[in-house]
Design an enzyme around this catalytic site. Structure first.
Site, PDB file in Angstrom:
ATOM      1  N   GLU A 161      12.873  -1.800  -1.480  1.00 33.91           N
ATOM      2  CA  GLU A 161      12.013  -1.123  -2.459  1.00 33.91           C
ATOM      3  C   GLU A 161      10.962  -0.404  -1.645  1.00 33.91           C
ATOM      4  O   GLU A 161      10.046  -1.033  -1.114  1.00 33.91           O
ATOM      5  CB  GLU A 161      11.339  -2.155  -3.377  1.00 33.91           C
ATOM      6  CG  GLU A 161      12.276  -2.972  -4.220  1.00 33.91           C
ATOM      7  CD  GLU A 161      12.945  -2.162  -5.321  1.00 33.91           C
ATOM      8  OE1 GLU A 161      12.439  -1.075  -5.654  1.00 33.91           O
ATOM      9  OE2 GLU A 161      13.977  -2.605  -5.824  1.00 33.91           O
ATOM     10  N   CYS A 202       3.236   1.554  -6.149  1.00 36.79           N
ATOM     11  CA  CYS A 202       4.441   2.299  -5.767  1.00 36.79           C
ATOM     12  C   CYS A 202       4.918   3.194  -6.898  1.00 36.79           C
ATOM     13  O   CYS A 202       5.594   4.182  -6.676  1.00 36.79           O
ATOM     14  CB  CYS A 202       5.533   1.324  -5.362  1.00 36.79           C
ATOM     15  SG  CYS A 202       5.888   0.123  -6.640  1.00 36.79           S
TER      16      CYS A 202
HETATM   17  P1  NAP Z   1       4.649  -2.034   5.264  1.00 37.89           P
HETATM   18  O1  NAP Z   1       3.656  -1.742   6.308  1.00 37.89           O
HETATM   19  O2  NAP Z   1       5.998  -1.442   5.387  1.00 37.89           O
HETATM   20  O3  NAP Z   1       4.740  -3.638   5.191  1.00 37.89           O
HETATM   21  C1  NAP Z   1       5.488  -4.283   4.205  1.00 37.89           C
HETATM   22  C2  NAP Z   1       5.856  -5.666   4.678  1.00 37.89           C
HETATM   23  O4  NAP Z   1       6.755  -5.585   5.786  1.00 37.89           O
HETATM   24  C3  NAP Z   1       4.682  -6.500   5.168  1.00 37.89           C
HETATM   25  O5  NAP Z   1       4.861  -7.830   4.746  1.00 37.89           O
HETATM   26  C4  NAP Z   1       4.786  -6.377   6.673  1.00 37.89           C
HETATM   27  O6  NAP Z   1       4.197  -7.456   7.360  1.00 37.89           O
HETATM   28  C5  NAP Z   1       6.288  -6.415   6.844  1.00 37.89           C
HETATM   29  N1  NAP Z   1       6.772  -5.873   8.102  1.00 37.89           N
HETATM   30  C6  NAP Z   1       6.217  -4.920   8.874  1.00 37.89           C
HETATM   31  N2  NAP Z   1       7.010  -4.679   9.940  1.00 37.89           N
HETATM   32  C7  NAP Z   1       8.078  -5.512   9.843  1.00 37.89           C
HETATM   33  C8  NAP Z   1       9.224  -5.750  10.630  1.00 37.89           C
HETATM   34  N3  NAP Z   1       9.454  -5.064  11.745  1.00 37.89           N
HETATM   35  N4  NAP Z   1      10.094  -6.694  10.239  1.00 37.89           N
HETATM   36  C9  NAP Z   1       9.899  -7.385   9.106  1.00 37.89           C
HETATM   37  N5  NAP Z   1       8.815  -7.207   8.309  1.00 37.89           N
HETATM   38  C10 NAP Z   1       7.921  -6.277   8.676  1.00 37.89           C
HETATM   39  O7  NAP Z   1       4.124  -1.604   3.816  1.00 37.89           O
HETATM   40  P2  NAP Z   1       2.697  -1.860   3.171  1.00 37.89           P
HETATM   41  O8  NAP Z   1       1.711  -0.964   3.856  1.00 37.89           O
HETATM   42  O9  NAP Z   1       2.400  -3.308   3.081  1.00 37.89           O
HETATM   43  O10 NAP Z   1       2.943  -1.359   1.682  1.00 37.89           O
HETATM   44  C11 NAP Z   1       2.735  -0.042   1.241  1.00 37.89           C
HETATM   45  C12 NAP Z   1       4.041   0.661   1.020  1.00 37.89           C
HETATM   46  O11 NAP Z   1       4.878  -0.114   0.182  1.00 37.89           O
HETATM   47  C13 NAP Z   1       3.876   1.991   0.294  1.00 37.89           C
HETATM   48  O12 NAP Z   1       4.650   2.957   0.947  1.00 37.89           O
HETATM   49  C14 NAP Z   1       4.425   1.711  -1.116  1.00 37.89           C
HETATM   50  O13 NAP Z   1       4.969   2.836  -1.754  1.00 37.89           O
HETATM   51  C15 NAP Z   1       5.452   0.690  -0.849  1.00 37.89           C
HETATM   52  N6  NAP Z   1       5.682  -0.140  -2.030  1.00 37.89           N
HETATM   53  C16 NAP Z   1       6.866  -0.044  -2.696  1.00 37.89           C
HETATM   54  C17 NAP Z   1       7.106  -0.823  -3.830  1.00 37.89           C
HETATM   55  C18 NAP Z   1       8.400  -0.749  -4.576  1.00 37.89           C
HETATM   56  O14 NAP Z   1       8.622  -1.623  -5.414  1.00 37.89           O
HETATM   57  N7  NAP Z   1       9.259   0.203  -4.336  1.00 37.89           N
HETATM   58  C19 NAP Z   1       6.123  -1.709  -4.265  1.00 37.89           C
HETATM   59  C20 NAP Z   1       4.931  -1.794  -3.564  1.00 37.89           C
HETATM   60  C21 NAP Z   1       4.714  -1.008  -2.453  1.00 37.89           C
HETATM   61  P3  NAP Z   1       2.697  -7.349   7.953  1.00 37.89           P
HETATM   62  O15 NAP Z   1       1.818  -7.061   6.813  1.00 37.89           O
HETATM   63  O16 NAP Z   1       2.508  -8.688   8.539  1.00 37.89           O
HETATM   64  O17 NAP Z   1       2.741  -6.225   8.952  1.00 37.89           O
END
Ligand code: NAP
Length: 526
Positions: A260, A299
């Site tokens: 997602e 999102c």
């Molecule tokens: P993110 O930086 O991609 O992080 C998301 C999750 O992934 C965090 O728990 C992060 O952990 C983890 N992560 C990071 N690198 C990883 C790796 N190499 N392996 C495994 N896990 C890893 O995203 P965010 O900044 O938290 O969220 C914002 C984004 O999410 C926006 O682009 C938004 O559009 C999207 N979003 C989408 C939805 C949907 O339902 N489609 C819903 C909400 C948000 P750490 O925090 O420990 O780095």
């Protein structure tokens, strides 16, 4: 670590674990004060996954849907019992207004309760019988059936920072009801709330051993230990989604992955809608909500606003007035409807994003800065005023369809032309979670649906008939699917029973009809 902050812990293998190595500091986004520390790594994640597979999995698979549903209800009730404390924590650790905090926390418990009810309805069954009997030969005895049974692994849930409660709950609801144990990992920057929610479940002994574990801090080598029976459900940025999907072990073991990701959701004002009419006002209201609820960190938030060229000035005027009515400031202050962004990193990203969009759009409302704030100390916190932009040339603008600015920011894109031309413009977003069409013209809505549905997970039709009851595109409902193609990650969650299939294996059975009937005695036809 300072002596005023706490060190957050993971709950793995039936115990609290502090991890080791470096720590990350979490901040109150309103004041910039440090509120907690998280150890980044040091846990034995292979052991945690094994614990889920060997302890939690068998327990859940032995339970009926109704019994698993009762676990979900117990989780919701436990959290609801601490609602005020959790709402306060959400404000302190995530910069959420009370309304935003309810959206996350009540949204989470509501989703758990919705799935608890589904479990209750499914009753004593333990798996799905998928579809009718298919005759495979001239004899009616030799038939084929399909079943969906819970996978024998662990559901690994990796969540984004914006919904620490809802995301944990909605994913856990589908997995646990399907019969899979969960290892959940909240995003580090806002994991304080999720960790407290886990504490509540542990302290009140809500779940059997191994059914839900929580990893706080970075994912470390978690994905190096997943197997072909496990499921990875990820919510976050497209970039991290790609990293997860392409991780070597995930590819080697054909691990099922659901992504997602982000989405440049659009809203369209139909050519039929006139100023001051209910449908017009509904769109103004829903765009305002989406730009400012959770400071635009949703999102599903509307990012691209398509307005017929001859209506742009009037629509912009109404939208500007509506946005101006939202008070921005300390989220704990009564009357404040928009708080800060969740972290310094988010603020930096949003400011950079606005600057990028300005290469081809002009700011028509708001400013590149904090704006006027209520009850916030000068220079403190991660605030960004709501910003409305307008493209200079809708036909050539590119960035507006590519750059997600994850904050209180949206862009008006004037359009002219027929449905195919409009559809082509909307679909430049390359796949979205939700598109909204505001129109009372059913022919226009029908034509647009066939053009944009393949590019979106959900379509929200706002019209005069539903103006009073519309929830807007931002709310993700347990009964409807959530997810979208292309840049939105190509994933699918929720949607009632549909969301459980991610955690189940569909298997074809062929054989003697009475024998299959006996084999399927613990199943329920869906
Ligand atoms: P993110 O930086 O991609 O992080 C998301 C999750 O992934 C965090 O728990 C992060 O952990 C983890 N992560 C990071 N690198 C990883 C790796 N190499 N392996 C495994 N896990 C890893 O995203 P965010 O900044 O938290 O969220 C914002 C984004 O999410 C926006 O682009 C938004 O559009 C999207 N979003 C989408 C939805 C949907 O339902 N489609 C819903 C909400 C948000 P750490 O925090 O420990 O780095």
């Amino acid at each position: 670590m300072s002596n005023t902050t706490t060190l957050l812990r993971s709950h793995l293998c039936g115990d609290w674990q502090q991890g080791g190595g470096e720590t990350a500091t979490l901040f109150n986004p309103t004041t910039g004060e440090a509120v907690a520390e998280v150890a980044r790594g040091g846990q034995d994640l292979a052991a945690a996954l094994k614990y889920a597979r060997e302890i939690g999995g068998p327990t859940l698979r032995a339970m009926s849907f109704a019994e698993r549903g009762a676990l979900l209800a117990a989780m919701a009730n436990a959290w609801h019992g601490h609602r005020d404390e959790l709402l306060d924590l959400s404000t302190m650790s995530g910069g959420n207004t009370r309304g935003d905090a309810k959206f996350d926390i009540d949204g989470g418990t509501g989703t758990l309760m919705a799935y608890a009810k589904i479990g209750d309805k499914l009753g004593a069954a333990k798996f799905f019988i998928d579809g009718e009997s298919i005759r495979l030969s001239r004899s009616p005895r030799f038939v084929g059936r399909h079943v969906q049974t819970p996978r024998a692994g662990v559901a690994v849930h990796i969540n984004a920072f914006n919904f620490p409660a809802w995301a944990m709950a909605e994913k856990a609801a589908c997995a646990i009801l399907a019969g899979m144990p969960v290892l959940t990992k909240p995003a580090t920057s806002t994991c304080l709330l999720a960790e407290r929610m886990m504490q509540i479940l542990v302290d009140e002994n809500v779940l059997p051993d191994g059914v839900l574990q929580m990893l706080v801090g970075s994912a470390g080598d978690l994905l190096d230990h997943v197997t072909g029976q496990d499921v990875v459900a990820f919510t976050g940025s497209a970039w991290t989604g790609r990293t997860i999907r392409s991780s070597e072990n995930v590819i080697q073991n054909s691990v099922r992955v659901n992504v997602e990701a982000d989405s440049l959701n659009c809203a369209v004002l139909g050519p039929d809608v006139k100023p001051q009419k209910e449908t017009w006002d509904l769109m103004v209201r829903e765009v305002t909500t989406d730009m400012t609820q959770k400071a635009g960190q949703k999102c599903t938030a509307i990012r691209r606003i398509f307005v017929p060229g001859n209506r742009v000035e009037e629509f912009k005027q109404d939208l500007k007035e509506s946005i101006s009515s939202i008070r921005v400031g300390n989220p704990a202050t009564r009357g404040v409807r928009m708080g800060p962004l969740a972290s310094a990193a988010q603020l930096k990203d949003v400011q950079e994003g606005i600057a990028e969009l300005m290469q081809e759009s002009d700011i028509v409302h708001g400013e590149q800065g904090r704006g006027e704030l209520l009850e916030v100390e000068e220079g403190k916190g991660y605030f960004q005023a709501p910003v409305l932009l307008q493209t200079r040339d809708s036909q050539t603008a590119k960035l507006v369809h590519e750059r997600e600015v994850f904050g209180p920011v949206a862009t008006i894109i004037p359009y002219q032309g027929d449905v195919p031309a409009l559809g082509a413009l909307l679909n430049k977003g390359e796949g979205g979670l939700v598109a909204s069409v505001y129109s009372d013209d059913r022919k226009f809505a029908t034509e647009l649906m066939t053009v944009v549905a393949p590019f979106n997970g959900r379509l929200n039709f706002g019209s005069q008939k539903v103006a009073e009851m519309s929830m807007g595109p931002g709310a993700v409902l347990p009964m409807l699917v959530h997810g979208g193609p292309g840049r939105a990650g190509a994933g699918e969650e929720l949607g009632g029973l549909r969301g459980m299939s991610l955690y189940m294996q569909r298997t074809a059975l062929q054989g003697d009809e009475p024998m299959l009937a006996e084999i399927m005695a613990d199943g329920i036809e869906i």
